[in-house]
Motif scaffolding. Sequence first.
Motif, PDB file in Angstrom:
ATOM      1  N   ALA A  36       0.835  -1.206   0.000  1.00  0.00           N
ATOM      2  CA  ALA A  36       0.000   0.000   0.000  1.00  0.00           C
ATOM      3  C   ALA A  36       0.869   1.256   0.000  1.00  0.00           C
ATOM      4  O   ALA A  36       0.561   2.233  -0.692  1.00  0.00           O
ATOM      5  N   GLU A  37       1.944   1.225   0.756  1.00  0.00           N
ATOM      6  CA  GLU A  37       2.851   2.381   0.785  1.00  0.00           C
ATOM      7  C   GLU A  37       3.477   2.603  -0.592  1.00  0.00           C
ATOM      8  O   GLU A  37       3.581   3.738  -1.072  1.00  0.00           O
ATOM      9  N   LEU A  38       3.892   1.522  -1.243  1.00  0.00           N
ATOM     10  CA  LEU A  38       4.442   1.626  -2.595  1.00  0.00           C
ATOM     11  C   LEU A  38       3.390   2.196  -3.551  1.00  0.00           C
ATOM     12  O   LEU A  38       3.692   3.065  -4.380  1.00  0.00           O
ATOM     13  N   LEU A  39       2.155   1.737  -3.430  1.00  0.00           N
ATOM     14  CA  LEU A  39       1.084   2.230  -4.300  1.00  0.00           C
ATOM     15  C   LEU A  39       0.767   3.700  -4.027  1.00  0.00           C
ATOM     16  O   LEU A  39       0.563   4.476  -4.966  1.00  0.00           O
ATOM     17  N   ARG A  40       0.743   4.091  -2.758  1.00  0.00           N
ATOM     18  CA  ARG A  40       0.500   5.506  -2.424  1.00  0.00           C
ATOM     19  C   ARG A  40       1.579   6.395  -3.053  1.00  0.00           C
ATOM     20  O   ARG A  40       1.276   7.456  -3.605  1.00  0.00           O
TER      21      ARG A  40
END
Length: 190
Positions: A36-40
């Motif tokens: 999720a952090e990578l996607l954000r």
Amino acid sequence: MDATTPPPAGAAWYRQAPVRLRPYDPDWPARYAEEAELLRHTLRGSLIAIEHVGSTAVPDLAAKPVIDILAAVPSLDEFPAVIAPLEGIGYVYTPESEADDPSRRVFRKGPQDPATFRTHHLHVTEHGGRYWRRLIAFRDHLRSHPEDVAAYLALKQGLAARHAGDPARYTREKRDFVREIERKAGIPAG
């Protein structure tokens, strides 16, 4: 067709990996959080919300070890702008998957070997739309109703034992249970 309807036989994008459930892994939420952090970071400016969904998001529920992620964009009209950035971090867009639910877009990430599980499925949709509400309601209902988690677990284990070599049938035969949970969660049919 809808999100619980498997694709037609022979659909090239559909992974025919055998159904092998794993016991709940307490590392699944951390795997989600990392992705999720990578996607954000990758989709900054395009992403409204992101959620961990599917069986790996429900404590004590066995699952195929694939992290399902639900991401909301402002509008599917703006969707083309996210394809290249997602491909840049290893996601493969599968436009063919829109045939079973045109209100979402699906990306897959992970090994290309068709006999191996992907690592992530990314479902992109509009925030607050029916698809968004269905997935969140299903997850939240299971998180707060252990008796339904137990029933779903028993169903999944039985189906995996009978249909390990037929993932489309495994998915199809879960449909009535999923619809019943959606009904209990207040999501109208249709």
